[in-house]
Design a protein around this motif. Structure first.
Motif, PDB file in Angstrom:
ATOM      1  N   TYR A 176      37.903 135.328  42.359  1.00 57.05           N
ATOM      2  CA  TYR A 176      36.865 134.596  41.619  1.00 57.05           C
ATOM      3  C   TYR A 176      37.399 133.249  41.150  1.00 57.05           C
ATOM      4  N   GLN A 193      40.010 144.377  39.924  1.00 57.54           N
ATOM      5  CA  GLN A 193      40.458 143.733  38.691  1.00 57.54           C
ATOM      6  C   GLN A 193      41.752 142.947  38.889  1.00 57.54           C
ATOM      7  N   ASP A 227      37.520 137.510  33.689  1.00 58.29           N
ATOM      8  CA  ASP A 227      37.716 137.657  35.143  1.00 58.29           C
ATOM      9  C   ASP A 227      37.664 139.110  35.567  1.00 58.29           C
ATOM     10  N   GLY A 235      40.173 140.905  43.102  1.00 54.18           N
ATOM     11  CA  GLY A 235      38.810 140.373  42.950  1.00 54.18           C
ATOM     12  C   GLY A 235      38.759 139.295  41.877  1.00 54.18           C
ATOM     13  N   ALA A 236      39.394 139.594  40.734  1.00 54.94           N
ATOM     14  CA  ALA A 236      39.446 138.615  39.640  1.00 54.94           C
ATOM     15  C   ALA A 236      40.111 137.323  40.118  1.00 54.94           C
ATOM     16  N   ALA A 281      35.603 140.256  38.853  1.00 53.45           N
ATOM     17  CA  ALA A 281      35.687 141.417  39.744  1.00 53.45           C
ATOM     18  C   ALA A 281      34.314 141.723  40.330  1.00 53.45           C
ATOM     19  N   TYR A 301      33.324 139.256  42.956  1.00 52.69           N
ATOM     20  CA  TYR A 301      34.005 139.486  44.233  1.00 52.69           C
ATOM     21  C   TYR A 301      33.227 140.498  45.073  1.00 52.69           C
TER      22      TYR A 301
END
Lengths: 196, 196
Positions: free
Chosen positions: B170, B163, A162, B166-167, A167, A170
């Protein structure tokens, strides 16, 4: 192909070849028209595969579209294992960003993810045929690095997946212009530092 | 409010109050009907703000929807600064995941992101009124932690934003069921370790 036809004995093509034909046609439709363009009818019309066979093998047109995307993008998204996990991840991430930003695959995958937000069948198809298979590939590479001692033993490699690809997704979905080579470098470095 | 009306001198409401009225109406429409439900006509019909004023202040209905989402979600997504960056990030990330998974705000934001994939005006509006303002809030918190020495001086805090949030985005977009408390713990821990 001739050998395969001969082997099949009754003039029927091997299942693998029929599958590939259907997936090729679905990928072409997906790249040209987006996920809404991938229907059983159109795939049957632009391949040699009957609708009956398509129905039998794929529970929904979205499943066919998602698997077609996975299959078509697999060569470009290959994660080569040279033993240098940072270089390998960085190379794959660069290829992934190129695919998303500079090829019809980008709008196609963005469209699939978009459609999944309001259609549970598309979400399930995307998970099963694209997201999880890609996760397994990334996770396996990180586990090999873990076995070589490049990542700490206790780290959950799926979280690292992820923090690298998630990231990046995104940004690709919300600010694609900011996905630069410097950004990809920093993403891999910080994710690996966090996993050491 | 009476004092403000008196201050305006001509019976006209202060601009802030009119803006808030329009944003409240847009947020209600967005949560009930998704981004397609937010139109100038409907916002005008369900608020006290004229279409002329809406046109003047927002370049597109999508801009109004995105700003309405930012404003409506701001209290829930507050990033409190207690000095303990890990606890603060974890608390905010938990509130964010709750909002996305267990409130109408989740489908609304997923719908906005989805619409942005095929409509550049929606993408631009989402960037300007939601993605970048939220980035600035996350980045500012990480910079304060950096000044306290909790993050390395050279780290790009915007990469850390990806990180963490955004992660998480996702997973929320592709495998929402996997966003668990254990996952959020690992996300914050590994991102901070990578940034130390």
């Amino acid at each position: 192909m001739t050998a395969q036809l001969a082997r099949s004995g009754r003039g029927r093509r091997p299942a693998d070849e029929v599958r590939r034909d259907a997936l090729d046609a679905a990928a072409r439709l997906l790249l040209e028209q987006g996920v809404a363009g991938v229907t059983y009818d159109r795939v049957a019309a632009s391949s040699t595969v009957s609708r009956t066979t398509l129905y039998k093998w794929w529970p929904s047109a979205a499943a066919l579209a998602a698997e077609a995307f996975f299959t078509a993008s697999e060569p470009e998204l290959e994660l080569v294992d040279t033993g240098d996990v940072r270089a390998d991840l960085r190379a794959q991430l660069g290829a992934f960003a190129d695919l998303m930003l500079r090829s019809p695959a980008g709008p196609a995958l963005r469209g699939l993810i978009a459609a999944a937000q309001s259609d549970d069948a598309v979400l399930a198809a995307l998970q099963e045929h694209y997201v999880r298979p890609r996760r397994r590939i990334g996770g396996a590479a990180l586990e090999r690095a873990q076995q070589r001692g490049q990542l700490a033993a206790g780290v959950d490699v799926q979280v690292v997946v992820d923090q690298i690809w998630g990231a990046c997704y995104y940004r690709l979905l919300t600010e694609p212009d900011t996905v630069t080579t410097g950004y990809l470098d920093a993403l891999v470095s910080q994710a690996l530092r966090g996993a050491r």
